[in-house]
Design an enzyme around this catalytic site. Structure first.
Site, PDB file in Angstrom:
ATOM      1  N   ASN A   9       0.871  -1.179   0.000  1.00 27.42           N
ATOM      2  CA  ASN A   9       0.000   0.000   0.000  1.00 27.42           C
ATOM      3  C   ASN A   9       0.912   1.234   0.000  1.00 27.42           C
ATOM      4  O   ASN A   9       1.462   1.595   1.032  1.00 27.42           O
ATOM      5  CB  ASN A   9      -0.878  -0.051   1.256  1.00 27.42           C
ATOM      6  CG  ASN A   9      -1.712   1.196   1.431  1.00 27.42           C
ATOM      7  OD1 ASN A   9      -1.778   2.054   0.548  1.00 27.42           O
ATOM      8  ND2 ASN A   9      -2.359   1.302   2.588  1.00 27.42           N
ATOM      9  N   TRP A  10       1.028   1.844  -1.155  1.00 28.61           N
ATOM     10  CA  TRP A  10       1.967   2.976  -1.278  1.00 28.61           C
ATOM     11  C   TRP A  10       1.452   4.242  -0.610  1.00 28.61           C
ATOM     12  O   TRP A  10       2.175   5.212  -0.465  1.00 28.61           O
ATOM     13  CB  TRP A  10       2.241   3.283  -2.762  1.00 28.61           C
ATOM     14  CG  TRP A  10       2.981   2.230  -3.516  1.00 28.61           C
ATOM     15  CD1 TRP A  10       3.184   0.926  -3.176  1.00 28.61           C
ATOM     16  CD2 TRP A  10       3.628   2.403  -4.786  1.00 28.61           C
ATOM     17  NE1 TRP A  10       3.903   0.275  -4.153  1.00 28.61           N
ATOM     18  CE2 TRP A  10       4.186   1.169  -5.152  1.00 28.61           C
ATOM     19  CE3 TRP A  10       3.768   3.486  -5.664  1.00 28.61           C
ATOM     20  CZ2 TRP A  10       4.898   0.976  -6.341  1.00 28.61           C
ATOM     21  CZ3 TRP A  10       4.468   3.304  -6.846  1.00 28.61           C
ATOM     22  CH2 TRP A  10       5.034   2.062  -7.180  1.00 28.61           C
ATOM     23  N   LYS A  11       0.180   4.257  -0.268  1.00 30.52           N
ATOM     24  CA  LYS A  11      -0.458   5.449   0.326  1.00 30.52           C
ATOM     25  C   LYS A  11      -0.202   6.668  -0.577  1.00 30.52           C
ATOM     26  O   LYS A  11      -0.173   6.524  -1.799  1.00 30.52           O
ATOM     27  CB  LYS A  11       0.022   5.654   1.766  1.00 30.52           C
ATOM     28  CG  LYS A  11      -0.167   4.373   2.595  1.00 30.52           C
ATOM     29  CD  LYS A  11      -0.058   4.571   4.061  1.00 30.52           C
ATOM     30  CE  LYS A  11      -0.260   3.232   4.764  1.00 30.52           C
ATOM     31  NZ  LYS A  11      -0.263   3.310   6.200  1.00 30.52           N
ATOM     32  N   HIS A  96      -9.523   0.931   4.618  1.00 26.09           N
ATOM     33  CA  HIS A  96      -8.279   1.068   5.377  1.00 26.09           C
ATOM     34  C   HIS A  96      -8.548   1.951   6.596  1.00 26.09           C
ATOM     35  O   HIS A  96      -9.379   2.856   6.539  1.00 26.09           O
ATOM     36  CB  HIS A  96      -7.202   1.691   4.481  1.00 26.09           C
ATOM     37  CG  HIS A  96      -5.851   1.679   5.126  1.00 26.09           C
ATOM     38  ND1 HIS A  96      -5.474   2.632   6.033  1.00 26.09           N
ATOM     39  CD2 HIS A  96      -4.821   0.806   5.022  1.00 26.09           C
ATOM     40  CE1 HIS A  96      -4.248   2.345   6.460  1.00 26.09           C
ATOM     41  NE2 HIS A  96      -3.832   1.241   5.866  1.00 26.09           N
ATOM     42  N   GLU A  98      -7.071   4.375   7.749  1.00 23.59           N
ATOM     43  CA  GLU A  98      -6.933   5.819   7.474  1.00 23.59           C
ATOM     44  C   GLU A  98      -8.193   6.354   6.784  1.00 23.59           C
ATOM     45  O   GLU A  98      -8.588   7.492   6.993  1.00 23.59           O
ATOM     46  CB  GLU A  98      -5.668   6.070   6.636  1.00 23.59           C
ATOM     47  CG  GLU A  98      -4.409   5.892   7.489  1.00 23.59           C
ATOM     48  CD  GLU A  98      -3.196   5.356   6.758  1.00 23.59           C
ATOM     49  OE1 GLU A  98      -3.147   5.448   5.515  1.00 23.59           O
ATOM     50  OE2 GLU A  98      -2.287   4.840   7.434  1.00 23.59           O
ATOM     51  N   GLU A 168      -5.598  -5.444  10.352  1.00 22.10           N
ATOM     52  CA  GLU A 168      -4.584  -4.439  10.639  1.00 22.10           C
ATOM     53  C   GLU A 168      -4.920  -3.750  11.962  1.00 22.10           C
ATOM     54  O   GLU A 168      -5.736  -2.818  11.983  1.00 22.10           O
ATOM     55  CB  GLU A 168      -4.542  -3.384   9.534  1.00 22.10           C
ATOM     56  CG  GLU A 168      -4.205  -3.939   8.170  1.00 22.10           C
ATOM     57  CD  GLU A 168      -3.619  -2.854   7.265  1.00 22.10           C
ATOM     58  OE1 GLU A 168      -2.502  -3.040   6.792  1.00 22.10           O
ATOM     59  OE2 GLU A 168      -4.273  -1.816   7.068  1.00 22.10           O
ATOM     60  N   GLY A 174       2.048   1.970  10.918  1.00 17.38           N
ATOM     61  CA  GLY A 174       2.962   3.106  10.813  1.00 17.38           C
ATOM     62  C   GLY A 174       3.629   3.476  12.126  1.00 17.38           C
ATOM     63  O   GLY A 174       4.244   4.533  12.245  1.00 17.38           O
ATOM     64  N   SER A 214       3.069  -2.480  10.398  1.00 21.91           N
ATOM     65  CA  SER A 214       4.523  -2.527  10.633  1.00 21.91           C
ATOM     66  C   SER A 214       5.154  -3.864  10.251  1.00 21.91           C
ATOM     67  O   SER A 214       6.052  -4.353  10.945  1.00 21.91           O
ATOM     68  CB  SER A 214       4.853  -2.152  12.083  1.00 21.91           C
ATOM     69  OG  SER A 214       4.439  -0.822  12.342  1.00 21.91           O
ATOM     70  N   GLY A 235       2.769  -1.301   4.403  1.00 22.86           N
ATOM     71  CA  GLY A 235       2.789   0.128   4.129  1.00 22.86           C
ATOM     72  C   GLY A 235       4.219   0.623   3.962  1.00 22.86           C
ATOM     73  O   GLY A 235       4.839   0.453   2.912  1.00 22.86           O
ATOM     74  N   GLY A 236       4.758   1.195   5.034  1.00 17.31           N
ATOM     75  CA  GLY A 236       6.084   1.833   4.971  1.00 17.31           C
ATOM     76  C   GLY A 236       7.154   1.007   4.274  1.00 17.31           C
ATOM     77  O   GLY A 236       7.911   1.523   3.437  1.00 17.31           O
TER      78      GLY A 236
HETATM   79  P1  PGA Z   1       2.607   0.035   7.819  1.00 16.65           P
HETATM   80  O1  PGA Z   1       1.196   0.275   7.105  1.00 16.65           O
HETATM   81  O2  PGA Z   1       3.199  -1.210   7.221  1.00 16.65           O
HETATM   82  O3  PGA Z   1       3.413   1.283   7.496  1.00 16.65           O
HETATM   83  O4  PGA Z   1       2.334  -0.106   9.275  1.00 16.65           O
HETATM   84  C1  PGA Z   1       0.322  -0.799   6.837  1.00 16.65           C
HETATM   85  C2  PGA Z   1      -0.922  -0.278   6.208  1.00 16.65           C
HETATM   86  O5  PGA Z   1      -1.309   0.863   6.489  1.00 16.65           O
HETATM   87  O6  PGA Z   1      -1.567  -0.970   5.402  1.00 16.65           O
END
Ligand code: PGA
Length: 253
Positions: A9-11, A96, A98, A168, A174, A214, A235-236
């Site tokens: 997930n590149w956000k 998600h 977010e 998640e 994050g 994470s 994500g990251g």
């Molecule tokens: P993260 O994000 O790996 O940076 O914790 C995961 C996600 O938001 O899908």
């Protein structure tokens, strides 16, 4: 047997030039036998078309990070499932945390979007997970059960066959705090039980449930080794080709 699925997930990261660089590096790094593991990249909307072109001939697949529930119309700033398909997507991340937190998406809306996505030919990756205070209060299972029942409400057997769940825990996204493999496994097993009750045990057994929060090269192998964890939503660590590659390699078995 379930296959592992690893999605990045590149956000809201990566312009076109950065997309070209990352996709090209991933293509080279992952030009290996994936042994049935699915690898998906989910760049921002503006990069989908370029990524789709670059990924031709590669086994890496394309997904989006969100979509609108209507097919078309006067919805300024929104993107439909049909547009995503035309841009080369096969998957879409929905609900998600977010989106839930900043854009007030509810289980009901996510459910509507997921049904539209499936009808259009996309596989939704539907996210669920508890907040830190909910875990601390000991209500993780209640929260996750309500989310699962809400987002899968009215799903037919065939809808569920096209669906991926991503567990998640919000406190792990994050933050660098990962759920322990045991904590994650317990919730994944619980999700399977809820789906077994609402649908059938056979369907629940086939449902792919990714872990997200994470995920890093140094914790991925242990997480993915859990019996009910079928890969990850990253994500990251997906923003760098080397770390995403290492995570994918942990999922190939
Ligand atoms: P993260 O994000 O790996 O940076 O914790 C995961 C996600 O938001 O899908």
């Amino acid at each position: 047997m379930r296959r592992n699925i690893v999605a990045g997930n590149w956000k809201m990261y990566k312009n076109l030039e950065q997309t070209r660089e990352l996709v090209n590096r991933l293509k080279t790094n992952l030009d290996v036998d994936l042994k049935g593991t699915s690898v998906i990249v989910c760049p921002p909307f503006t990069s989908l078309s370029l990524a789709s072109t670059l990924l031709q001939g590669s086994e890496i697949q394309l997904g989006a990070q969100n979509m609108h529930q209507e097919e078309e119309g006067a919805f300024t700033g929104e993107i439909s499932a049909g547009m995503l398909i035309a841009a080369g997507c096969r998957y879409v991340i929905l609900g998600h945390s977010e989106r839930r937190q900043y854009f007030k998406e509810t289980n009901e809306l996510i459910n509507t979007k997921a049904k539209k996505a499936i009808a259009a030919g996309l596989k939704p990756i539907i996210c669920v997970g508890e907040l830190l205070e909910e875990r601390e209060k000991g209500i993780t299972e209640q929260v996750v059960a309500a989310q699962i029942r809400g987002v899968l409400n009215g799903f037919t057997q065939s809808d569920l066959e096209s669906t991926i769940i991503a567990y998640e825990p919000v406190w792990a996204i994050g933050t660098g705090k990962t759920a322990t493999p045991d904590q994650a496994q317990a919730v994944h097993q619980f999700i399977r039980k809820i789906v077994g009750q609402s649908h059938t045990w056979a369907l629940a057994e086939r449902l792919v449930i990714q872990y997200g929060g994470s995920v890093k090269p140094d914790n991925a192998a242990e997480l993915f080794a859990q019996p009910d964890i079928d890969g990850g939503l990253v994500g990251g660590a997906c923003l760098k080709a080397d770390s995403f590659t290492q995570i994918v390699k942990c999922a190939i078995s």
